[in-house]
Design a protein around this motif. Sequence first.
Motif, short mmCIF file in Angstrom:
data_model
loop_
_atom_site.label_atom_id
_atom_site.label_comp_id
_atom_site.label_asym_id
_atom_site.label_seq_id
_atom_site.Cartn_x
_atom_site.Cartn_y
_atom_site.Cartn_z
N GLY A 20 0.43 9.50 4.96
CA GLY A 20 -0.55 8.80 4.12
C GLY A 20 -1.90 9.48 4.21
N GLY A 24 -2.96 10.59 0.83
CA GLY A 24 -3.98 9.64 0.37
C GLY A 24 -5.39 10.20 0.46
N ILE A 226 -5.53 2.88 -11.49
CA ILE A 226 -5.08 3.96 -10.60
C ILE A 226 -6.07 4.26 -9.48
CG2 ILE A 226 -6.02 5.88 -11.99
CD1 ILE A 226 -2.57 6.06 -10.62
N GLN A 230 -11.61 4.20 -5.42
CA GLN A 230 -11.69 5.33 -4.48
C GLN A 230 -12.89 6.22 -4.76
OE1 GLN A 230 -7.94 7.31 -3.30
NE2 GLN A 230 -7.00 6.00 -4.81
N GLY A 256 -7.43 8.06 4.13
CA GLY A 256 -6.06 8.16 3.64
C GLY A 256 -5.10 7.47 4.59
N GLN A 259 -5.37 3.70 4.52
CA GLN A 259 -4.73 3.16 3.34
C GLN A 259 -3.24 2.89 3.56
OE1 GLN A 259 -6.59 4.70 -0.53
NE2 GLN A 259 -4.71 5.83 -0.26
N ALA A 260 -2.63 3.71 4.42
CA ALA A 260 -1.19 3.59 4.65
C ALA A 260 -0.88 2.58 5.74
CB ALA A 260 -0.61 4.95 5.02
N PRO A 263 0.72 -1.23 4.48
CA PRO A 263 2.11 -1.17 4.03
C PRO A 263 3.08 -0.73 5.12
CG PRO A 263 0.68 -0.15 2.41
CD PRO A 263 -0.17 -0.48 3.60
N TYR A 273 -1.33 -11.02 9.16
CA TYR A 273 -2.63 -10.43 8.82
C TYR A 273 -2.54 -9.25 7.86
CZ TYR A 273 -3.43 -12.99 13.11
OH TYR A 273 -3.43 -13.95 14.06
N TYR A 274 -1.57 -9.29 6.92
CA TYR A 274 -1.48 -8.08 6.09
C TYR A 274 -2.67 -7.93 5.16
CZ TYR A 274 0.82 -11.48 3.04
OH TYR A 274 1.13 -12.58 2.32
N TYR A 275 -3.32 -9.05 4.83
CA TYR A 275 -4.52 -8.89 4.01
C TYR A 275 -5.57 -8.10 4.78
CZ TYR A 275 -3.11 -11.83 0.15
OH TYR A 275 -2.48 -12.31 -0.96
N ASN A 278 -4.43 -4.46 4.92
CA ASN A 278 -4.59 -3.84 3.61
C ASN A 278 -6.05 -3.55 3.32
OD1 ASN A 278 -1.93 -3.69 2.96
ND2 ASN A 278 -1.87 -5.58 1.79
N ALA A 279 -6.94 -4.35 3.93
CA ALA A 279 -8.36 -4.16 3.68
C ALA A 279 -8.94 -3.10 4.60
CB ALA A 279 -9.11 -5.48 3.86
N TYR A 282 -11.58 -0.57 3.49
CA TYR A 282 -12.86 -1.18 3.14
C TYR A 282 -13.60 -1.60 4.41
CZ TYR A 282 -10.12 -1.33 -1.08
OH TYR A 282 -9.31 -0.97 -2.12
N VAL B 188 7.16 -6.21 1.57
CA VAL B 188 5.78 -5.76 1.82
C VAL B 188 4.91 -6.35 0.71
CG1 VAL B 188 4.21 -3.79 1.90
CG2 VAL B 188 6.46 -3.61 2.94
N THR B 190 1.39 -6.37 -1.25
CA THR B 190 0.27 -5.46 -1.46
C THR B 190 -1.05 -6.20 -1.64
OG1 THR B 190 0.59 -5.47 -3.85
CG2 THR B 190 1.72 -3.75 -2.61
N PRO B 196 -1.53 0.71 -7.82
CA PRO B 196 -0.51 1.77 -7.80
C PRO B 196 -0.44 2.55 -6.49
CG PRO B 196 -1.81 1.86 -9.81
CD PRO B 196 -2.46 0.83 -8.94
N VAL B 197 -1.60 2.89 -5.92
CA VAL B 197 -1.56 3.73 -4.72
C VAL B 197 -0.92 2.96 -3.56
CG1 VAL B 197 -2.95 4.97 -3.02
CG2 VAL B 197 -3.54 5.11 -5.44
N ARG B 198 -1.30 1.69 -3.40
CA ARG B 198 -0.74 0.91 -2.30
C ARG B 198 0.74 0.62 -2.53
NH1 ARG B 198 -4.19 -4.00 -0.89
NH2 ARG B 198 -5.74 -2.40 -0.46
N GLU B 201 2.46 3.71 -1.43
CA GLU B 201 2.50 3.79 0.04
C GLU B 201 3.56 2.84 0.60
OE1 GLU B 201 1.47 5.66 2.25
OE2 GLU B 201 -0.16 6.79 1.35
N ALA B 202 3.57 1.62 0.06
CA ALA B 202 4.51 0.61 0.55
C ALA B 202 5.94 1.08 0.32
CB ALA B 202 4.25 -0.73 -0.14
N SER B 205 6.79 3.86 2.75
CA SER B 205 7.00 3.35 4.11
C SER B 205 8.35 2.66 4.25
CB SER B 205 5.92 2.33 4.48
OG SER B 205 4.67 2.92 4.53
N SER B 367 0.47 -15.58 5.75
CA SER B 367 -0.12 -14.56 6.60
C SER B 367 -0.70 -15.22 7.85
CB SER B 367 -1.24 -13.85 5.84
OG SER B 367 -1.76 -12.83 6.63
#
Lengths: 309, 367
Positions: A20, A24, A226, A230, A256, A259-260, A263, A273-275, A278-279, A282, B188, B190, B196-198, B201-202, B205, B367
């Motif tokens: 990633g 990324g 897209i 970024q 990069g 970002q990976a 997921p 805690y995936y939110y 995922n953040a 940021y 997974v 998102t 799209p990028v995530r 990645e998902a 993975s 979550s």
Amino acid sequence: MQSQPEALGAWGVAIALAGGAVRGSIPYMFVSLGECLTEKSGKINLGMEGVLLMGAMTAFAISDITGSPWLGVAAAAAVGLLLGAMHAWLTQQSSVNDVAAGIAMILFGSGLAFFFGKRFVAPMAPQLPLINLGSWSGSPAIQSALRISPLFFAGAGLAFCLHVLFTRTSWGLKIRAVGDDPQAARALGIPVNTVRFLAITLGASLAAVGGAHLTLYFPGIWSEGISGGQGLMAVALVIFARWSPRRCLAAALLFGGAQALGPSLQSLGVNGYYYLFNASPYLLTLVLMIATCSPNRSLAGMPGALGKK
Amino acid sequence: MILSRREWIACLAAPLAAKSVSRPLTFGFIYNGPKNDLGYNQSHAEGRASLAQLRWLKTVEEASVPETVAAEESMRDMIFQDGATAVFATSFGHFDPFTIDVARENPSVQFFHCGGLYDETRHPKNIGIYFGFIDEVEYLSGMLAGLATRSGRLGFVAAKPIPQVLRNINSFTLGARSVNPRVTTTVVFTGDWVLPVREAEASSSLVDQGIDVLTGHTGSPRVIVQIAERRGVSACGYQFNQFSMAPRGFLTGAEWAWGTVYAKYAAMIRSDKSVINGGIPRRVTGTLKDEFCKLSPYGPSVTETARARVAAAKVRILDGSLEIYRGPIKDNEGNTVIAAGKTLKIEDVELDKMNWMVEGVEGRAHS
């Protein structure tokens, strides 16, 4: 459970993060290097998000029409030059603010990209060929992580070239002089406006190539969503890389990889805690901004005349 | 979008000429995203396009209408400038308060909203709700995934843990486990519909973890299908036919068939029925049987035996002998969510409150 020779478990996270980071990082890398070049000359181009989108759309469209992804990359670079020239011309008018013009360029670039991109949402375009470094490994995951886009090497090489340019060449010295003190530079006979014009247009052209990566490799489609911001994050990234191209490269890799993270942890079964995960890109931006910015001192490495006339 | 604006200008030039001629019915459609996204928006746009054969009907459409007050403006334009007498708002977020407000302002125009919670006491009478239940198609798609997987592990890239997404994850998994009880589905999330990028990645993975069939529920899972193809694993689509993204590994997919729904409305409205006086039901919903949704054409790797098994299951679903939410069903935390002897029909409102993941799903709804 039956045996799963292909499952990688926790190693999967490490591989996903490394993979990633490489795939990324490319948009972050190109945009931040372009922005670094721009800001070294004392100008700010917030419009990189718009340039990134235009680059992404153009590359996809041209690759689709001509069948050659490399022509797509070249076309993206050309469109970046045009948008950069526009921003440069705008911001060199009297009483035009860099930041305001940049925001206008975000709207202009993205609007234009969405308008022309309408035709190209659905089809697939020929993708950039990849450089295969993983053929020694029997694991498809490692092979996939080591299938690297040539743009990655181009970007990484560019970071070092820019470093040499800024520190070792007279051109680099001119750019830095213009960025630090345009009056003094002018007194030395350096054509300030020309230098800035070139820095902005070339910077935007780099950012557009970063966009080409999005549509021609990862994820490899054109969609209005897209970029996911970024282009803006990469501008912030230049600040905490303190205007050093090599640190931009490192920071882009970090982003990069971040970002990976979300997921890949979820695919391993870490579901909480995936939110938050995922953040992470940021959050990383925020943490680094807080760590590197202070009202009591100006940032080390910041061009002296940044954003000023 | 821009073309229809030009049409409006052309219409403005000849308003009197058109007055005496009896106007064809005009329907307006708004979509949240681009109408060629190979996903949800395109499924609606194709539904609208299928109305083109009806000579007495004119349709106008606008894509990429945000779920903001801009949606109200688009709807008003369609009503005042194009003379639309029925407006179809296709995205969940177009409903409250935008469709409701415009409906209140234009009591003689009918509004139809895809999904959404209509409240008799608070909302105007000229709004109808339509929706499809796609669980059974996901079940059939899951069967093919279960037959195709060698590792016994499926991957599902989902946007958000909301009931509609959970229903698809669960019905897909139930289908897969009906042919191979050892199959698991790793989910997974998102976090949003178009990332799209995530999503890429998902998907990547999941394949790294040994998953060999990917599917998903996002605005358009085409990225997921594309990554599956690139990594050499199989994929099931969703929302729209994504075969073009994976000519080798595509199995099938659950796709919408809104054309059926729109043709139904067109016929009802043409015979002067209206949702205002109850001629058109407040809620128009349908399932596989009603052809509100369908299975995508099979990819080349789907074997004859697999086709036959899915065809047999489809027959049983259509004749009612196979009901997918038939107890006992346990969630993935060991609780019984549908008791033995109890069967929930696809249209059962209880399913719209789903907050669990069925046994065999690796992932958490909260979550």
